[in-house]
Design an enzyme around this catalytic site. Structure first.
Site, mmCIF file in Angstrom:
data_model
loop_
_atom_site.group_PDB
_atom_site.id
_atom_site.type_symbol
_atom_site.label_atom_id
_atom_site.label_comp_id
_atom_site.label_asym_id
_atom_site.label_seq_id
_atom_site.Cartn_x
_atom_site.Cartn_y
_atom_site.Cartn_z
ATOM 1 N N CYS A 3 0.843 -1.365 0.071
ATOM 2 C CA CYS A 3 -0.086 -0.108 -0.127
ATOM 3 C C CYS A 3 0.648 1.200 0.027
ATOM 4 O O CYS A 3 1.488 1.445 -1.009
ATOM 5 C CB CYS A 3 -1.164 0.037 1.280
ATOM 6 S SG CYS A 3 -2.429 1.161 1.026
ATOM 7 N N HIS A 40 -3.222 -5.874 0.786
ATOM 8 C CA HIS A 40 -2.638 -6.085 2.375
ATOM 9 C C HIS A 40 -2.460 -7.462 2.758
ATOM 10 O O HIS A 40 -3.452 -7.958 3.168
ATOM 11 C CB HIS A 40 -3.392 -5.160 3.665
ATOM 12 C CG HIS A 40 -3.210 -3.773 3.302
ATOM 13 N ND1 HIS A 40 -2.180 -3.177 4.225
ATOM 14 C CD2 HIS A 40 -4.079 -2.768 2.564
ATOM 15 C CE1 HIS A 40 -2.328 -1.882 3.987
ATOM 16 N NE2 HIS A 40 -3.630 -1.557 2.925
ATOM 17 N N GLU A 80 -0.759 -8.807 5.043
ATOM 18 C CA GLU A 80 -0.510 -8.979 6.324
ATOM 19 C C GLU A 80 -1.777 -8.919 7.203
ATOM 20 O O GLU A 80 -1.897 -9.257 8.269
ATOM 21 C CB GLU A 80 0.313 -7.790 7.031
ATOM 22 C CG GLU A 80 -0.174 -6.520 6.925
ATOM 23 C CD GLU A 80 -0.349 -5.513 5.665
ATOM 24 O OE1 GLU A 80 -0.691 -4.432 5.703
ATOM 25 O OE2 GLU A 80 -0.060 -6.225 4.726
#
EC number: 6.3.5.3
Length: 227
Positions: free
Chosen positions: A86, A195, A197
């Site tokens: 991002c 994302h 994560e």
């Protein structure tokens, strides 16, 4: 494998990135402030999302000039793995580590949802544990995720298989050629808007991001003869 999670003024996904390393691959990881001038102890560098420096000038523009990013360039040149997510992707493009630029979303709205991606290249250090053409679900949360490059650069990306992820079905931001993530020619620097994560546990809605971290570790172990 020692990981650094860079932290800039305005980062807000650094904790997510740190927790993803701990929860998925249980490797040493440290937060590293943007003023750090020595990253030599780290094997992998993670550049997280957020709003570094409030996105002044352009998202990632000010952060790309930080002392830590000079060290990231040195690490990348030495072959170490660098992952930018991002705002981290934006920083990597602003720093010249990846081609192209991230512009405002096509409809000028912030998009926050879980979307479908297609794994276009599973022969990178970051995607070894995915199947080519596999569809995965990863969250996005950005207002400036519209990837742009000129036609010549796009042709180079296609020819060199540097397009690693594409949006499947719905293109949330207007990115050229549905690009969600790209890698450098050497193959050790990856930037993507979604994302991973935030997709490491099924109770989060998807654990499809988990294999990105395990791919990184598997690659590093093979390179260092510890697999």
């Amino acid at each position: 494998m020692n990981f650094a999670v860079l932290v800039f003024p305005g980062s807000n996904c650094d904790v997510d990135m740190y927790k993803a390393v701990v929860d998925t691959i249980e490797q040493p990881v440290e937060y590293v402030w943007h003023l750090e001038t020595d990253l030599s102890k780290y094997d992998g560098i993670l550049v997280p999302g957020g709003f570094s420096y409030g996105d002044y000038l352009r998202p990632g523009a000010v952060a790309s000039l930080s002392p830590a990013m000079e060290q990231v360039k040195i690490a990348a040149e030495s072959g170490k793995l660098v992952l930018g997510v991002c705002n981290g992707f934006q920083i990597l493009t602003e720093a010249g580590l990846l081609p192209g630029a991230l512009r405002r979303n096509q409809r000028l709205k912030f998009h926050c949802e879980t979307i479908n991606l297609i794994v276009e290249n599973n022969q990178t250090p970051f995607t070894l544990e995915y199947e080519e053409g596999e569809k995965i679900r990863i969250p996005i949360a950005h207002g400036d995720g519209n990837y742009y490059c000129n036609e010549d650069t796009l042709n180079e990306l296609e020819k060199n298989k540097q397009i690693v992820f594409r949006y499947e079905g719905k293109n949330p931001n207007g990115s050229v050629s549905e690009i969600a993530g790209i890698i450098n020619q050497r193959g050790n620097v990856l930037g993507l808007m979604p994302h991973p994560e935030r997709a490491v546990h099924k109770w989060l809605g998807s654990d499809d991001g988990k294999r990105m971290f395990s791919s990184i570790l598997s690659y590093w172990r093979k390179q260092n003869g510890t697999a």
